[in-house]
Design a protein around this motif. Structure first.
Motif: not given
Length: 156
Positions: A43-45, A58-60, A67-71, A88-90
């Motif tokens: 995670l990058s904060c 940014i979550n990796r 599998r991988s995901e970046i959000i 994606r979220i609130r």
């Protein structure tokens, strides 16, 4: 430096302690403690100096099967909280004002693709700002059905 960045750092000094790069492991368990998912994270904060969002996370995620995901989670600041409203979220995050040594941040958020589900998260940062412990409590129709347990360490 934008006014939003100055405000968020002054108003949320505990959140500012989370700035940087974090690596860890997410473990999802059901209410019986059975592991239902496990993956690594980075995670990058950040607190961007330009743009409309004074906070960006940014979550990796990386699974052993490849599998991988970046959000990306950009957030606004208002009323002592950061607020997310992404595809994606609130939700929101705020510090728990226990005392001047507070280490606890609380979040509440909903997944937009799961309308009957909401989550509460607690983040506990160490006194030296090098480790974090996080837990998510997942509720479906107001009933707890799983938890996520996250251990992280600062890597940058």
């Amino acid at each position: 430096m934008s006014a939003a960045r100055i405000d968020i750092r002054r108003e949320m000094p505990l959140l500012a302690r989370h700035e940087g790069e974090w690596e860890g492991t997410y473990i999802y368990v059901d209410t019986d403690g059975k592991i239902i998912d496990r993956h690594r994270s980075h995670l990058s904060c950040t607190f961007p100096t330009e743009g409309e969002f004074p906070y960006l996370q940014i979550n990796r995620y990386y699974w052993d099967d490849g599998r991988s995901e970046i959000i990306h989670f950009p957030a606004r600041y208002a009323d002592g909280r950061i607020w997310w409203d992404t595809e994606r979220i609130r939700g929101w995050a705020t510090s728990v004002p226990i005392d001047t040594e507070s280490r606890t941040t609380m979040l509440m958020w909903v997944r937009k693709d799961m309308p009957d589900i909401y989550l509460y998260e607690m983040i506990q940062i160490s006194a030296d700002n090098q480790k974090r412990g996080r837990t998510w409590h997942w509720f479906r129709n107001d009933e707890l059905y799983q938890r996520t347990i996250i251990q992280e360490r600062r890597v940058g």
